[in-house]
Design a protein around this motif. Structure first.
Motif, PDB file in Angstrom:
ATOM      1  N   UNK A 193       1.061  -0.975  -0.221  1.00  0.00           N
ATOM      2  CA  UNK A 193      -0.604   0.317   0.040  1.00  0.00           C
ATOM      3  C   UNK A 193       0.656   1.175   0.261  1.00  0.00           C
ATOM      4  N   UNK A 194       1.962   1.637   0.604  1.00  0.00           N
ATOM      5  CA  UNK A 194       2.642   2.409   0.378  1.00  0.00           C
ATOM      6  C   UNK A 194       3.317   2.678  -0.688  1.00  0.00           C
ATOM      7  N   UNK A 195       3.766   1.207  -1.042  1.00  0.00           N
ATOM      8  CA  UNK A 195       4.202   1.350  -2.584  1.00  0.00           C
ATOM      9  C   UNK A 195       3.198   2.249  -3.707  1.00  0.00           C
ATOM     10  N   UNK A 196       2.366   1.461  -3.185  1.00  0.00           N
ATOM     11  CA  UNK A 196       0.801   2.354  -4.692  1.00  0.00           C
ATOM     12  C   UNK A 196       0.470   3.723  -4.141  1.00  0.00           C
ATOM     13  N   UNK A 197       0.971   4.111  -3.092  1.00  0.00           N
ATOM     14  CA  UNK A 197       0.669   5.291  -2.140  1.00  0.00           C
ATOM     15  C   UNK A 197       1.313   6.301  -3.365  1.00  0.00           C
ATOM     16  N   UNK A 198       2.999   5.711  -2.636  1.00  0.00           N
ATOM     17  CA  UNK A 198       4.071   6.841  -3.276  1.00  0.00           C
ATOM     18  C   UNK A 198       3.437   6.771  -4.945  1.00  0.00           C
ATOM     19  N   UNK A 199       3.652   5.575  -5.782  1.00  0.00           N
ATOM     20  CA  UNK A 199       3.028   5.434  -7.080  1.00  0.00           C
ATOM     21  C   UNK A 199       2.742   7.217  -7.569  1.00  0.00           C
ATOM     22  N   UNK A 200       1.290   6.789  -6.725  1.00  0.00           N
ATOM     23  CA  UNK A 200       0.724   7.559  -6.966  1.00  0.00           C
ATOM     24  C   UNK A 200       0.470   8.923  -6.958  1.00  0.00           C
ATOM     25  N   UNK A 201       1.370   9.448  -5.209  1.00  0.00           N
ATOM     26  CA  UNK A 201       1.767  10.912  -4.936  1.00  0.00           C
ATOM     27  C   UNK A 201       2.703  11.276  -5.730  1.00  0.00           C
ATOM     28  N   UNK A 202       3.778  10.175  -5.676  1.00  0.00           N
ATOM     29  CA  UNK A 202       5.092  11.139  -6.172  1.00  0.00           C
ATOM     30  C   UNK A 202       5.294  10.585  -7.533  1.00  0.00           C
ATOM     31  N   UNK A 203       5.033   9.909  -8.422  1.00  0.00           N
ATOM     32  CA  UNK A 203       4.915   9.391  -8.665  1.00  0.00           C
ATOM     33  C   UNK A 203       6.124   8.151 -10.032  1.00  0.00           C
ATOM     34  N   UNK A 204       6.101   7.702  -8.242  1.00  0.00           N
ATOM     35  CA  UNK A 204       7.618   6.288  -8.690  1.00  0.00           C
ATOM     36  C   UNK A 204       7.414   5.382  -7.034  1.00  0.00           C
ATOM     37  N   UNK A 205       7.290   4.130  -7.540  1.00  0.00           N
ATOM     38  CA  UNK A 205       6.980   3.568  -5.914  1.00  0.00           C
ATOM     39  C   UNK A 205       8.044   3.701  -5.451  1.00  0.00           C
ATOM     40  N   UNK A 206       9.468   4.096  -5.800  1.00  0.00           N
ATOM     41  CA  UNK A 206      11.063   3.788  -5.311  1.00  0.00           C
ATOM     42  C   UNK A 206      10.699   5.088  -3.911  1.00  0.00           C
ATOM     43  N   UNK A 207      10.743   4.107  -2.866  1.00  0.00           N
ATOM     44  CA  UNK A 207      11.472   4.602  -2.052  1.00  0.00           C
ATOM     45  C   UNK A 207      12.756   5.373  -1.316  1.00  0.00           C
ATOM     46  N   UNK A 208      13.649   5.282  -2.015  1.00  0.00           N
ATOM     47  CA  UNK A 208      15.221   5.712  -2.334  1.00  0.00           C
ATOM     48  C   UNK A 208      15.812   6.917  -1.508  1.00  0.00           C
ATOM     49  N   UNK A 209      15.241   7.370  -0.404  1.00  0.00           N
ATOM     50  CA  UNK A 209      15.902   9.122  -0.229  1.00  0.00           C
ATOM     51  C   UNK A 209      14.715   9.631   0.279  1.00  0.00           C
ATOM     52  N   UNK A 210      13.356   8.541   0.666  1.00  0.00           N
ATOM     53  CA  UNK A 210      12.113   9.457   1.079  1.00  0.00           C
ATOM     54  C   UNK A 210      12.090   8.897   2.343  1.00  0.00           C
ATOM     55  N   UNK A 211      11.104   9.867   3.070  1.00  0.00           N
ATOM     56  CA  UNK A 211      11.293  10.372   4.899  1.00  0.00           C
ATOM     57  C   UNK A 211      10.180   9.723   4.816  1.00  0.00           C
ATOM     58  N   UNK A 212      10.365   8.787   6.151  1.00  0.00           N
ATOM     59  CA  UNK A 212       9.117   7.934   6.333  1.00  0.00           C
ATOM     60  C   UNK A 212       9.472   7.539   7.754  1.00  0.00           C
ATOM     61  N   UNK A 213       7.617   8.311   8.238  1.00  0.00           N
ATOM     62  CA  UNK A 213       8.245   8.498   9.715  1.00  0.00           C
ATOM     63  C   UNK A 213       6.665   7.310  10.370  1.00  0.00           C
ATOM     64  N   UNK A 214       7.147   6.104  11.114  1.00  0.00           N
ATOM     65  CA  UNK A 214       6.397   5.439  11.610  1.00  0.00           C
ATOM     66  C   UNK A 214       6.151   5.726  12.893  1.00  0.00           C
ATOM     67  N   UNK A 215       4.326   5.671  13.357  1.00  0.00           N
ATOM     68  CA  UNK A 215       4.270   6.293  14.069  1.00  0.00           C
ATOM     69  C   UNK A 215       4.153   4.882  15.308  1.00  0.00           C
ATOM     70  N   UNK A 216       4.635   3.817  16.391  1.00  0.00           N
ATOM     71  CA  UNK A 216       3.905   2.639  16.540  1.00  0.00           C
ATOM     72  C   UNK A 216       4.573   2.315  16.321  1.00  0.00           C
ATOM     73  N   UNK A 217       5.787   1.304  17.208  1.00  0.00           N
ATOM     74  CA  UNK A 217       6.753   0.016  16.781  1.00  0.00           C
ATOM     75  C   UNK A 217       6.278  -1.489  17.375  1.00  0.00           C
ATOM     76  N   UNK A 218       4.722  -1.512  17.021  1.00  0.00           N
ATOM     77  CA  UNK A 218       4.112  -2.647  17.528  1.00  0.00           C
ATOM     78  C   UNK A 218       4.569  -3.846  16.787  1.00  0.00           C
TER      79      UNK A 218
END
Ligand code: PHE
Length: 336
Positions: free
Chosen positions: A152-177
């Motif tokens: 879902x993250x990759x599909x969302x990235x493709x939609x928003x940024x035009x690429x599913x590539x996450x290299x260099x993106x900043x990702x905040x993960x809230x909750x480390x369960x």
């Protein structure tokens, strides 16, 4: 309440407040995990079970599963400390309650419980999923849930940024369960810079950069992954967000549906939680009920990415919100 059946009981062995909420069996028997959590009052646990079971109806329907929505809550009230004996007693009490549904509700793990707990529940009912492999189950649902979130993250990235590539993106993960921790690792391995937070300071292990929980949601980033409990996105927070994409496994992230409109108005793409978090349900129900192989079930989990793309594209094309489009997908199945 628009639920089909809700049972509330004080466990005869444990003395704890137990709730099993079945929201809908329109598509088949209800399925949903067992949440073990501390609540200020058992009524808060009841409210949680009502909301979470409704979310399971949407999750299972939108994922194309022939299951309805349900959820169980074991509510720990203030002043009760959870000894191993009390835990076992509560799981047996709950197993007995689940059994009383006669197969119209199936439980599994959720926040606060895991595969080993399901072995205890199994002593009281056969209607339980995700036992460890040596007990004939598929084990932790966190692994496929995290795989679905990553898709879902990759599909969302493709939609928003035009690429599913996450290299260099900043990702905040809230909750480390159990799910958040796995998602953090996935996005980190994909080349993202990962910031993590948790209400439990013991989770600050140094594996990832740390951000204080109070600041996590407002931290400027490319992607925010809510991976803790629900209700983290109230309307008041929307103007303070500084992130173009929100996608994560926490159930019931919005305090109310109207927040979806506020997010869209700010140009923030929010992937509906019940779509992004379906990997666990998809995997366990296809494997343990439909008998699919690991590979076939995982490819259905991966297809969550296609669902996310379809929902986001429809919202853009129709000028609606992703929530509206995801709800339409679910209700097309629920009210044919
Ligand atoms: N508790 C998880 C969820 O909310 C996984 C799960 C789904 C467990 C269905 C059992 C049954 O999706």
């Amino acid at each position: 309440m628009n639920h089909e059946e809700v049972k509330v009981r004080r466990g005869p062995r444990s003395g704890l407040a137990l709730i099993v909420a079945v929201h809908s069996r329109a598509l088949g028997p209800a399925a949903g995990g067992i949440r073990l959590r501390r609540y200020p009052d058992w009524r808060d646990g009841l409210a949680d079970a009502l909301r979470l079971s409704e979310a399971m109806t949407l999750k299972n329907a939108a994922a194309g599963l022939d299951f309805g929505g349900g959820k169980s809550v074991i509510a720990l009230e203030p002043g009760t400390s959870l000894t191993p004996e009390l835990r076992e007693a509560a799981l047996l009490d709950l197993g007995e309650m689940i059994d009383s549904f006669g197969g119209s509700y199936f439980g599994g793990p959720d926040v606060g419980t895991g595969p080993d707990d399901m072995v205890v529940v199994r002593r009281a009912t056969s209607r339980v999923f995700c036992l460890p492999a040596e007990h004939g189950g598929t084990g932790s649902s966190s692994v496929p849930t995290a795989a679905g979130v990553f898709a879902a993250v990759r599909a969302g990235a493709r939609h928003v940024f035009g690429t599913a590539d996450l290299v260099g993106r900043t990702v905040v993960v809230s909750g480390l369960g159990s799910v958040g921790g796995l998602v953090a690792r996935h996005v980190s391995e994909a080349g993202a810079r990962v910031l993590v937070s948790d209400v439990d300071p013991a989770k600050r292990t140094g594996e990832f950069e740390w951000v204080e929980p109070a600041k996590a949601l407002r931290t400027p980033a490319d992607i925010l992954v809510p991976a803790a409990v629900g209700g983290v996105l109230p309307a008041e927070l929307v103007p303070e967000l500084s992130v173009p994409l929100i996608v994560g496994p926490a159930n019931n992230q919005l305090t109310e549906d109207s927040v979806a409109g506020g997010l869209a108005a700010r140009g923030i793409v929010w992937v509906p939680d019940f779509v992004a978090s379906a990997g666990g349900a998809v995997y366990v129900l296809l494997r343990e009920v439909e008998g699919l192989s690991h590979t076939a079930a995982m490819s259905r989990v991966e297809s969550i990415g296609d669902t996310v793309s379809a929902v986001l594209t429809a919202a853009r094309d129709n000028g609606t919100t992703p929530l509206t489009e995801a709800l339409a997908r679910a209700s097309a199945r629920l009210t044919p």
